[in-house]
Design a protein around this motif. Structure first.
Motif, PDB file in Angstrom:
ATOM      1  N   LEU A 228      86.147 111.773  68.339  1.00  0.00           N
ATOM      2  CA  LEU A 228      86.366 111.665  67.096  1.00  0.00           C
ATOM      3  C   LEU A 228      85.795 110.549  66.302  1.00  0.00           C
ATOM      4  N   HIS A 229      85.102 110.882  65.029  1.00  0.00           N
ATOM      5  CA  HIS A 229      84.854 109.707  64.204  1.00  0.00           C
ATOM      6  C   HIS A 229      85.619 109.498  63.013  1.00  0.00           C
ATOM      7  N   VAL A 230      86.463 108.319  63.004  1.00  0.00           N
ATOM      8  CA  VAL A 230      87.400 108.100  61.934  1.00  0.00           C
ATOM      9  C   VAL A 230      86.656 107.084  60.679  1.00  0.00           C
ATOM     10  N   ARG A 231      86.532 107.767  59.623  1.00  0.00           N
ATOM     11  CA  ARG A 231      85.855 106.748  58.814  1.00  0.00           C
ATOM     12  C   ARG A 231      86.276 107.199  57.399  1.00  0.00           C
ATOM     13  N   SER A 232      85.822 106.478  56.461  1.00  0.00           N
ATOM     14  CA  SER A 232      86.255 106.480  54.998  1.00  0.00           C
ATOM     15  C   SER A 232      85.765 107.507  54.332  1.00  0.00           C
ATOM     16  N   SER A 233      86.382 108.141  53.434  1.00  0.00           N
ATOM     17  CA  SER A 233      85.855 109.302  52.347  1.00  0.00           C
ATOM     18  C   SER A 233      85.393 108.685  51.174  1.00  0.00           C
ATOM     19  N   PHE A 234      85.528 107.047  51.222  1.00  0.00           N
ATOM     20  CA  PHE A 234      85.082 106.412  49.946  1.00  0.00           C
ATOM     21  C   PHE A 234      83.515 105.561  50.010  1.00  0.00           C
ATOM     22  N   SER A 235      83.116 105.720  51.390  1.00  0.00           N
ATOM     23  CA  SER A 235      81.929 104.908  51.695  1.00  0.00           C
ATOM     24  C   SER A 235      81.002 105.616  53.006  1.00  0.00           C
ATOM     25  N   LYS A 236      79.857 105.327  53.012  1.00  0.00           N
ATOM     26  CA  LYS A 236      78.914 106.119  53.920  1.00  0.00           C
ATOM     27  C   LYS A 236      78.896 105.195  55.335  1.00  0.00           C
ATOM     28  N   GLU A 237      79.668 104.091  55.387  1.00  0.00           N
ATOM     29  CA  GLU A 237      79.756 103.319  56.455  1.00  0.00           C
ATOM     30  C   GLU A 237      80.068 104.003  57.758  1.00  0.00           C
ATOM     31  N   GLU A 238      79.610 103.637  58.854  1.00  0.00           N
ATOM     32  CA  GLU A 238      80.217 104.216  60.221  1.00  0.00           C
ATOM     33  C   GLU A 238      81.666 103.706  60.432  1.00  0.00           C
ATOM     34  N   GLY A 239      82.461 104.444  60.861  1.00  0.00           N
ATOM     35  CA  GLY A 239      83.754 104.105  61.059  1.00  0.00           C
ATOM     36  C   GLY A 239      84.044 103.703  62.390  1.00  0.00           C
ATOM     37  N   THR A 240      85.073 104.189  63.200  1.00  0.00           N
ATOM     38  CA  THR A 240      85.511 104.043  64.591  1.00  0.00           C
ATOM     39  C   THR A 240      85.319 105.283  65.507  1.00  0.00           C
ATOM     40  N   MET A 241      84.740 105.136  66.501  1.00  0.00           N
ATOM     41  CA  MET A 241      84.511 106.157  67.443  1.00  0.00           C
ATOM     42  C   MET A 241      85.646 106.128  68.553  1.00  0.00           C
ATOM     43  N   ILE A 242      86.451 107.162  68.492  1.00  0.00           N
ATOM     44  CA  ILE A 242      87.518 107.487  69.619  1.00  0.00           C
ATOM     45  C   ILE A 242      86.831 108.204  70.788  1.00  0.00           C
ATOM     46  N   VAL A 243      86.811 107.644  71.889  1.00  0.00           N
ATOM     47  CA  VAL A 243      85.955 108.245  73.000  1.00  0.00           C
ATOM     48  C   VAL A 243      86.657 108.183  74.173  1.00  0.00           C
ATOM     49  N   GLN A 244      86.315 108.625  75.132  1.00  0.00           N
ATOM     50  CA  GLN A 244      87.077 108.461  76.592  1.00  0.00           C
ATOM     51  C   GLN A 244      86.957 107.206  77.214  1.00  0.00           C
TER      52      GLN A 244
END
Ligand code: ADP
Ligand code: ASP
Ligand code: MG
Length: 408
Positions: A228-244
């Protein structure tokens, strides 16, 4: 080029007003322009769900669960239709659909239903017609055609479950912060964005109160290994990857700190200390559909003891009613409730291999004269119930003590 399928979920704050809905619509449209199939899951506008809940509680402090679901599901129905209108206005074809319409089948447990299966035929048909599909999050339908909801934060679960059902290439969770932080950035301004976190750690953080993702959605993502990629809807920045698992991850004992102010503590005084009593109490509570978290029972020297446990504040009235009913038959002492508690927890899979982490937490709280009322531990967390008024301070000092404000 093969067409990719992307599932995007936009939380309530991302669609809190018309400008934000338009912003989300443009974002969705830009993905469509890149020749991707887009399935969007949307939450209710802003604080709509809280407002609907407050209306219900103003009528009845223990509202019927079935009617709660009828009420709560309307929030997402409204936002999905509004978002579809905004996308259409930009010249793209879009269709809004409720949970029932997209075939999200659940069990019959109103207000916290579990998804049993998804029959995604209708979504697939819409995608073939090149439509952007906008799904009302947080809801499904049971076998008796009753509308159900998936527990607070349940749009996250809708998104993850749809990503699995549709075998999506990407699942993005858009919210009002840039990703998953070492702790709630609203409590600690030095909180750092985490670039990668494991499903296991995120599940623990979510279960212990990091509001940013619903715990059950992470359970499903973990089970099916969905990144899952958790990121902001107000910017284009990469967010956090939730991975195994990820090699790039920093090796730290404590990955994050959470604070949960939504629980209440119930204490039953003078309970006879004999076999079967705890079973009776907690069977009655579970039959009332109430989840209990931490339980503490003291050793007795007088054949009577106190039992304390925590439940969600929302279930407090129901719990007191159940326990007081039992108390009359079984001759317990007073039943006391305390709403002014908070759970502060430290989480990290590195805790398995670092010793002394829990002791360091207790000492840090002691140094600030913060009393610990209850403690629970697992392999990868230590959790303390303390006075709610001191919770933010506790999170701040622990964040500093475990160097979470510094890049490792
Ligand atoms: P949405 O409406 O997008 O579903 P939520 O309000 O459910 O958003 O979750 C986002 C909020 O979660 C943030 O505004 C933040 O205050 C809170 N939060 C709590 N803990 C964390 C954390 N560790 N990292 C990021 N956000 C967190
Ligand atoms: N609107 C629901 C809630 O506030 C579901 C969600 O936002 O995920 O809990
Ligand atoms: Mg949420």
């Amino acid at each position: 080029m093969t067409k990719k399928l992307i599932v995007q979920k936009f939380g309530g704050s991302s669609v809190a007003n018309i400008d934000r809905i338009k912003n989300v619509a443009s974002r969705i449209a830009s993905y469509k322009q890149h020749n991707q199939d887009v399935v969007v899951v949307v939450s209710a506008l802003g604080d709509t769900t809280d407002e609907l809940e407050a209306l219900a509680f103003a009528i009845d402090p223990t509202p019927p669960d079935r009617e709660m679901d009828m009420l709560m599901a309307t929030g997402e129905q409204a936002s999905s239709a509004l978002l579809a209108m905004a996308v259409k206005k930009l010249g793209f074809d879009a269709v809004s659909l409720t949970g029932a319409q997209v075939g999200i089948r659940t069990d019959k447990v109103h207000t916290k239903a579990k998804i049993i299966k998804i029959d995604a035929k209708r979504i697939r048909k819409a995608l073939v017609k090149n439509q952007i599909v906008i799904v009302a999050g947080f809801q499904g339908v049971a076998s008796d055609d009753e509308i159900t909801t998936l527990g607070r934060g349940g749009s996250d679960l809708t998104a993850v479950a749809l990503a699995k059902a549709l075998n999506a290439d990407v699942c993005e969770i858009y919210t009002d912060v840039e990703g998953i932080y070492t702790t709630d950035p609203r409590i600690v301004k030095e909180a750092r964005k985490i670039s990668h976190i494991t499903h296991e750690e995120m599940l623990e953080m979510a279960a212990l109160g990091a509001q940013v993702m619903q715990a059950r959605s992470i359970e499903v993502a973990k089970k099916y290994n969905i990144p899952l990629h958790v990121r902001s809807s107000f910017s284009k920045e990469e967010g956090t990857m939730i991975v195994q698992k990820n090699e790039k991850m920093e090796s730290v004992a404590v990955r994050g700190i959470t604070c949960n102010k939504s629980e209440a503590k119930v204490t039953i005084r003078n309970v006879p200390d004999k076999p079967g009593i705890a079973a009776k109490i907690f069977t009655a509570i579970s039959k009332a559909g109430i989840n209990v978290d931490t339980i503490v029972q003291n050793v007795s020297y007088t054949k009577h003891t106190d039992i304390s446990f925590t439940v969600s504040k929302k279930d407090l009235e129901k719990t007191l009613k159940t326990v007081k009913g039992l108390s009359k038959q079984m001759n317990f002492g007073d039943v006391v409730a305390d709403k002014d508690i908070a759970r502060v927890s430290i989480i990290g899979s590195g805790m398995r291999s670092h010793c002394g982490v829990a002791a360091k937490m207790f000492q840090t709280l002691a140094d600030s004269k913060i009393n610990i009322e209850m403690i629970t531990t697992s392999e990868i967390n230590t959790s303390c119930i303390i006075d709610q008024a001191l919770a933010d301070k506790a999170v701040q000092i622990l964040h500093k003590k475990f160097n979470l404000d510094q890049v490792a």
